[in-house]
Write a protein that holds these residues in place. Structure first.
Motif, PDB file in Angstrom:
ATOM      1  N   VAL A  59       0.817  -1.224   0.000  1.00 22.79           N
ATOM      2  CA  VAL A  59       0.000   0.000   0.000  1.00 22.79           C
ATOM      3  C   VAL A  59       0.850   1.273   0.000  1.00 22.79           C
ATOM      4  O   VAL A  59       0.341   2.369   0.177  1.00 22.79           O
ATOM      5  CB  VAL A  59      -0.977   0.016   1.199  1.00 22.79           C
ATOM      6  CG1 VAL A  59      -1.991  -1.112   1.071  1.00 22.79           C
ATOM      7  CG2 VAL A  59      -0.241  -0.072   2.534  1.00 22.79           C
ATOM      8  N   HIS A  60       2.133   1.104  -0.237  1.00 17.94           N
ATOM      9  CA  HIS A  60       3.062   2.236  -0.193  1.00 17.94           C
ATOM     10  C   HIS A  60       2.793   3.207  -1.341  1.00 17.94           C
ATOM     11  O   HIS A  60       2.792   2.820  -2.507  1.00 17.94           O
ATOM     12  CB  HIS A  60       4.504   1.716  -0.266  1.00 17.94           C
ATOM     13  CG  HIS A  60       5.526   2.782  -0.068  1.00 17.94           C
ATOM     14  ND1 HIS A  60       5.772   3.356   1.157  1.00 17.94           N
ATOM     15  CD2 HIS A  60       6.351   3.407  -0.957  1.00 17.94           C
ATOM     16  CE1 HIS A  60       6.720   4.273   1.016  1.00 17.94           C
ATOM     17  NE2 HIS A  60       7.079   4.332  -0.246  1.00 17.94           N
ATOM     18  N   ASN A  61       2.562   4.475  -0.997  1.00 14.22           N
ATOM     19  CA  ASN A  61       2.386   5.513  -2.025  1.00 14.22           C
ATOM     20  C   ASN A  61       3.744   5.878  -2.605  1.00 14.22           C
ATOM     21  O   ASN A  61       4.682   6.111  -1.854  1.00 14.22           O
ATOM     22  CB  ASN A  61       1.800   6.798  -1.419  1.00 14.22           C
ATOM     23  CG  ASN A  61       0.381   6.611  -0.963  1.00 14.22           C
ATOM     24  OD1 ASN A  61       0.161   6.239   0.167  1.00 14.22           O
ATOM     25  ND2 ASN A  61      -0.552   6.863  -1.831  1.00 14.22           N
ATOM     26  N   ILE A  62       3.824   5.953  -3.907  1.00 18.43           N
ATOM     27  CA  ILE A  62       5.074   6.358  -4.555  1.00 18.43           C
ATOM     28  C   ILE A  62       4.919   7.819  -4.962  1.00 18.43           C
ATOM     29  O   ILE A  62       4.237   8.140  -5.924  1.00 18.43           O
ATOM     30  CB  ILE A  62       5.400   5.442  -5.746  1.00 18.43           C
ATOM     31  CG1 ILE A  62       5.602   4.018  -5.222  1.00 18.43           C
ATOM     32  CG2 ILE A  62       6.635   5.939  -6.476  1.00 18.43           C
ATOM     33  CD1 ILE A  62       5.894   2.985  -6.255  1.00 18.43           C
ATOM     34  N   ASN A  63       5.533   8.692  -4.165  1.00 17.12           N
ATOM     35  CA  ASN A  63       5.400  10.133  -4.377  1.00 17.12           C
ATOM     36  C   ASN A  63       6.657  10.780  -4.935  1.00 17.12           C
ATOM     37  O   ASN A  63       6.599  11.886  -5.462  1.00 17.12           O
ATOM     38  CB  ASN A  63       5.042  10.825  -3.061  1.00 17.12           C
ATOM     39  CG  ASN A  63       3.641  10.487  -2.605  1.00 17.12           C
ATOM     40  OD1 ASN A  63       2.711  10.534  -3.396  1.00 17.12           O
ATOM     41  ND2 ASN A  63       3.490  10.116  -1.357  1.00 17.12           N
ATOM     42  N   THR A  64       7.791  10.107  -4.777  1.00 14.85           N
ATOM     43  CA  THR A  64       9.062  10.695  -5.211  1.00 14.85           C
ATOM     44  C   THR A  64       9.871   9.661  -5.989  1.00 14.85           C
ATOM     45  O   THR A  64       9.573   8.463  -5.956  1.00 14.85           O
ATOM     46  CB  THR A  64       9.898  11.133  -3.985  1.00 14.85           C
ATOM     47  OG1 THR A  64      10.240   9.953  -3.229  1.00 14.85           O
ATOM     48  CG2 THR A  64       9.136  12.094  -3.092  1.00 14.85           C
ATOM     49  N   VAL A  65      10.901  10.130  -6.656  1.00 10.23           N
ATOM     50  CA  VAL A  65      11.798   9.229  -7.386  1.00 10.23           C
ATOM     51  C   VAL A  65      12.470   8.261  -6.407  1.00 10.23           C
ATOM     52  O   VAL A  65      12.662   7.087  -6.699  1.00 10.23           O
ATOM     53  CB  VAL A  65      12.844  10.038  -8.189  1.00 10.23           C
ATOM     54  CG1 VAL A  65      13.869   9.120  -8.828  1.00 10.23           C
ATOM     55  CG2 VAL A  65      12.146  10.880  -9.266  1.00 10.23           C
ATOM     56  N   THR A  66      12.772   8.747  -5.207  1.00 11.66           N
ATOM     57  CA  THR A  66      13.380   7.884  -4.173  1.00 11.66           C
ATOM     58  C   THR A  66      12.436   6.742  -3.806  1.00 11.66           C
ATOM     59  O   THR A  66      12.853   5.593  -3.676  1.00 11.66           O
ATOM     60  CB  THR A  66      13.726   8.719  -2.919  1.00 11.66           C
ATOM     61  OG1 THR A  66      14.566   9.793  -3.323  1.00 11.66           O
ATOM     62  CG2 THR A  66      14.435   7.878  -1.871  1.00 11.66           C
TER      63      THR A  66
END
Length: 194
Positions: free
Chosen positions: A176-183
């Protein structure tokens, strides 16, 4: 219509993606755009999927796309638009930045579809996730009410409804991890590869 599938999947792909610098739903992981991973997870559980976005690039997925009725009002407006176009009581609403989501995890939400909750959401790492949740169609009225007061915070909307929260075990937090950045993206790719 299959009684088991009287659920609509609603994908919110209208965010500005400022931290990522590009449209998150169209970013690639495991050779597929984020949004395709989400579509694939929803397909076995839903009879229709709706993408809420003002971006015509999403038309290539051959899925119904609708735009916010209330512009520039954040995710509540996206939820409102999706629910207004839905023909079902139960709706799984997902943001477009959770490409690791799985059908089996979403089934945990649908197991509450006959209960009287307005919203059934996940919680991971002590953070609730109202953009990975089951919403009743009637929530559209709550959305409109909140927006009419000039309120755009999702937490306010959720606090005004009858909400059930499912606490996920640590092993599922990754899904469920949101991917908000390139990192964030690099972290997910690294985890897949190992």
């Amino acid at each position: 219509m299959n009684q088991l599938k009287k659920i609509t999947g609603i994908i919110l792909a209208g965010g500005k993606s400022q931290r990522m610098g590009q449209d998150k739903g169209l970013m690639i992981v495991n050779n597929k755009p984020f949004i395709q991973h989400i579509i694939d997870a929803l397909m076995p559980l839903t009879h229709e999927i709706i993408i809420v976005s003002n971006t015509s690039a999403y038309d290539t997925f051959a899925i119904k796309r609708v735009e916010d009725h209330i512009p520039n009002a954040g995710p509540i407006a996206g939820i409102h638009a999706g629910l207004m176009h839905s023909k079902t009581v139960n709706n799984i609403i997902l943001s477009c930045d959770v490409p690791m989501i799985t059908t089996s995890l979403l089934e945990k939400l649908t197991s509450y579809k006959n209960d009287d909750y307005d919203v059934v959401q996940f919680e991971a790492n002590r953070k609730t996730m109202p953009l990975i949740a089951l919403y009743k169609k009637r929530c559209a009225a709550y959305c409109l009410d909140v927006l009419s007061r000039g309120e755009k915070r999702l937490r306010t909307l959720i606090s005004e409804m009858n909400t059930k929260t499912i606490v996920l075990p640590k092993k599922d937090w990754f899904l469920v991890h949101n991917i908000n950045t390139v990192t964030d993206l690099k972290t997910i790719i690294h985890a897949i590869d190992h």
